[in-house]
Design a protein around this motif. Structure first.
Motif, mmCIF file in Angstrom:
data_model
loop_
_atom_site.group_PDB
_atom_site.id
_atom_site.type_symbol
_atom_site.label_atom_id
_atom_site.label_comp_id
_atom_site.label_asym_id
_atom_site.label_seq_id
_atom_site.Cartn_x
_atom_site.Cartn_y
_atom_site.Cartn_z
ATOM 1 N N ALA A 1 3.187 -0.740 4.389
ATOM 2 C CA ALA A 1 3.823 -2.037 4.150
ATOM 3 C C ALA A 1 2.979 -2.933 3.243
ATOM 4 C CB ALA A 1 4.080 -2.740 5.479
ATOM 5 N N GLU A 2 1.662 -2.818 3.305
ATOM 6 C CA GLU A 2 0.791 -3.657 2.487
ATOM 7 C C GLU A 2 0.914 -3.341 0.998
ATOM 8 O OE1 GLU A 2 -0.732 -1.577 4.949
ATOM 9 O OE2 GLU A 2 -0.306 -3.109 6.463
ATOM 10 N N ALA A 3 1.173 -2.101 0.657
ATOM 11 C CA ALA A 3 1.241 -1.684 -0.746
ATOM 12 C C ALA A 3 2.669 -1.536 -1.252
ATOM 13 C CB ALA A 3 0.511 -0.356 -0.929
ATOM 14 N N ARG A 4 3.632 -1.657 -0.375
ATOM 15 C CA ARG A 4 5.016 -1.352 -0.737
ATOM 16 C C ARG A 4 5.548 -2.237 -1.852
ATOM 17 N NH1 ARG A 4 7.813 -1.162 4.422
ATOM 18 N NH2 ARG A 4 6.611 0.744 4.626
ATOM 19 N N SER A 5 5.332 -3.535 -1.783
ATOM 20 C CA SER A 5 5.889 -4.419 -2.804
ATOM 21 C C SER A 5 5.267 -4.155 -4.171
ATOM 22 C CB SER A 5 5.716 -5.883 -2.407
ATOM 23 O OG SER A 5 4.349 -6.210 -2.300
ATOM 24 N N LYS A 6 3.981 -3.837 -4.208
ATOM 25 C CA LYS A 6 3.323 -3.547 -5.481
ATOM 26 C C LYS A 6 3.862 -2.242 -6.080
ATOM 27 C CE LYS A 6 -1.019 -4.408 -6.049
ATOM 28 N NZ LYS A 6 -2.493 -4.375 -5.981
ATOM 29 N N VAL A 7 4.031 -1.231 -5.250
ATOM 30 C CA VAL A 7 4.531 0.064 -5.725
ATOM 31 C C VAL A 7 5.973 -0.066 -6.226
ATOM 32 C CG1 VAL A 7 5.174 2.377 -4.965
ATOM 33 C CG2 VAL A 7 2.968 1.431 -4.321
ATOM 34 N N LEU A 8 6.804 -0.781 -5.483
ATOM 35 C CA LEU A 8 8.194 -0.961 -5.916
ATOM 36 C C LEU A 8 8.270 -1.794 -7.195
ATOM 37 C CD1 LEU A 8 9.986 -1.493 -2.500
ATOM 38 C CD2 LEU A 8 9.871 0.581 -3.873
ATOM 39 N N GLY A 9 7.383 -2.767 -7.340
ATOM 40 C CA GLY A 9 7.343 -3.558 -8.567
ATOM 41 C C GLY A 9 6.929 -2.727 -9.772
ATOM 42 N N ILE A 10 5.931 -1.872 -9.587
ATOM 43 C CA ILE A 10 5.486 -0.998 -10.683
ATOM 44 C C ILE A 10 6.590 -0.020 -11.071
ATOM 45 C CG2 ILE A 10 3.876 0.870 -11.256
ATOM 46 C CD1 ILE A 10 1.771 -0.677 -9.608
ATOM 47 N N CYS A 11 7.262 0.545 -10.080
ATOM 48 C CA CYS A 11 8.358 1.484 -10.350
ATOM 49 C C CYS A 11 9.500 0.792 -11.095
ATOM 50 C CB CYS A 11 8.846 2.090 -9.042
ATOM 51 S SG CYS A 11 10.224 3.209 -9.232
ATOM 52 N N SER A 12 9.843 -0.404 -10.656
ATOM 53 C CA SER A 12 10.907 -1.146 -11.321
ATOM 54 C C SER A 12 10.521 -1.508 -12.745
ATOM 55 C CB SER A 12 11.209 -2.411 -10.512
ATOM 56 O OG SER A 12 12.217 -3.156 -11.130
ATOM 57 N N ALA A 13 9.279 -1.935 -12.950
ATOM 58 C CA ALA A 13 8.820 -2.284 -14.293
ATOM 59 C C ALA A 13 8.798 -1.062 -15.206
ATOM 60 C CB ALA A 13 7.433 -2.917 -14.217
ATOM 61 N N ALA A 14 8.390 0.085 -14.671
ATOM 62 C CA ALA A 14 8.360 1.307 -15.484
ATOM 63 C C ALA A 14 9.771 1.722 -15.897
ATOM 64 C CB ALA A 14 7.681 2.433 -14.719
ATOM 65 N N GLY A 15 10.721 1.614 -14.986
ATOM 66 C CA GLY A 15 12.103 1.943 -15.332
ATOM 67 C C GLY A 15 12.674 0.990 -16.369
ATOM 68 N N SER A 16 12.368 -0.291 -16.235
ATOM 69 C CA SER A 16 12.842 -1.268 -17.210
ATOM 70 C C SER A 16 12.194 -1.051 -18.567
ATOM 71 C CB SER A 16 12.548 -2.677 -16.711
ATOM 72 O OG SER A 16 13.231 -2.921 -15.510
ATOM 73 N N LEU A 17 10.908 -0.727 -18.581
ATOM 74 C CA LEU A 17 10.227 -0.454 -19.838
ATOM 75 C C LEU A 17 10.829 0.761 -20.536
ATOM 76 C CD1 LEU A 17 7.891 -1.062 -21.818
ATOM 77 C CD2 LEU A 17 6.488 0.493 -20.451
ATOM 78 N N GLY A 18 11.145 1.790 -19.772
ATOM 79 C CA GLY A 18 11.778 2.969 -20.355
ATOM 80 C C GLY A 18 13.125 2.656 -20.974
ATOM 81 N N GLN A 19 13.914 1.826 -20.302
ATOM 82 C CA GLN A 19 15.211 1.440 -20.857
ATOM 83 C C GLN A 19 15.030 0.599 -22.119
ATOM 84 O OE1 GLN A 19 17.347 -0.468 -17.701
ATOM 85 N NE2 GLN A 19 17.706 1.443 -16.621
#
Length: 92
Positions: free
Chosen positions: A65-83
Motif C-alpha cells: 500500500a505504501e508504494a502503490r500510488s507511486k507505481v500506478l502513477g509511473i505506469c499511467s505516465a508511461a502509458g500516456s507518454l507512449g500515446q
C-alpha cells in the motif's frame, strides 16, 4: 472479470494475440463482413484485454500500500507518454 478469475498474465497475453490476429485478418479482409469481424471483434476484444484496468489491478495486488500510488502513477505516465510519442511522431 476474467483477469480476476484466471490472472492478469494469461488475459494480457491472450489479448495481445487477439489484437495481432485482428490486425493480420484486417490486412487480408476481402469483404466488409471480414473487416467488421477482424476490426470490430478481434481487435476490440484484444484491446479490452490489454486495457489499463487489467494492468492497474495486477500492479495494485503486486505492490504494498505504501508504494502503490507511486507505481500506478509511473505506469499511467508511461502509458500516456507512449500515446504521446506515437501521435507526435507517426511512422511515415
Amino acid at each position: 472479470m476474467l483477469a480476476d478469475r484466471f490472472g492478469a498474465r494469461p488475459i494480457l497475453i491472450g489479448g495481445g494475440l487477439l489484437y495481432a490476429a485482428g490486425i493480420v485478418c484486417m490486412a487480408h479482409a476481402s469483404t466488409p463482413l471480414a473487416l467488421i469481424l477482424s476490426v470490430g471483434v478481434l481487435v476490440g476484444v484484444g484491446m479490452s484485454c490489454t486495457a489499463y484496468n487489467i494492468v492497474f489491478g495486477a500492479l495494485g495486488r503486486a505492490f504494498a500500500a505504501e508504494a502503490r500510488s507511486k507505481v500506478l502513477g509511473i505506469c499511467s505516465a508511461a502509458g500516456s507518454l507512449g500515446q504521446f510519442l506515437c501521435c507526435r511522431w507517426p511512422s511515415r
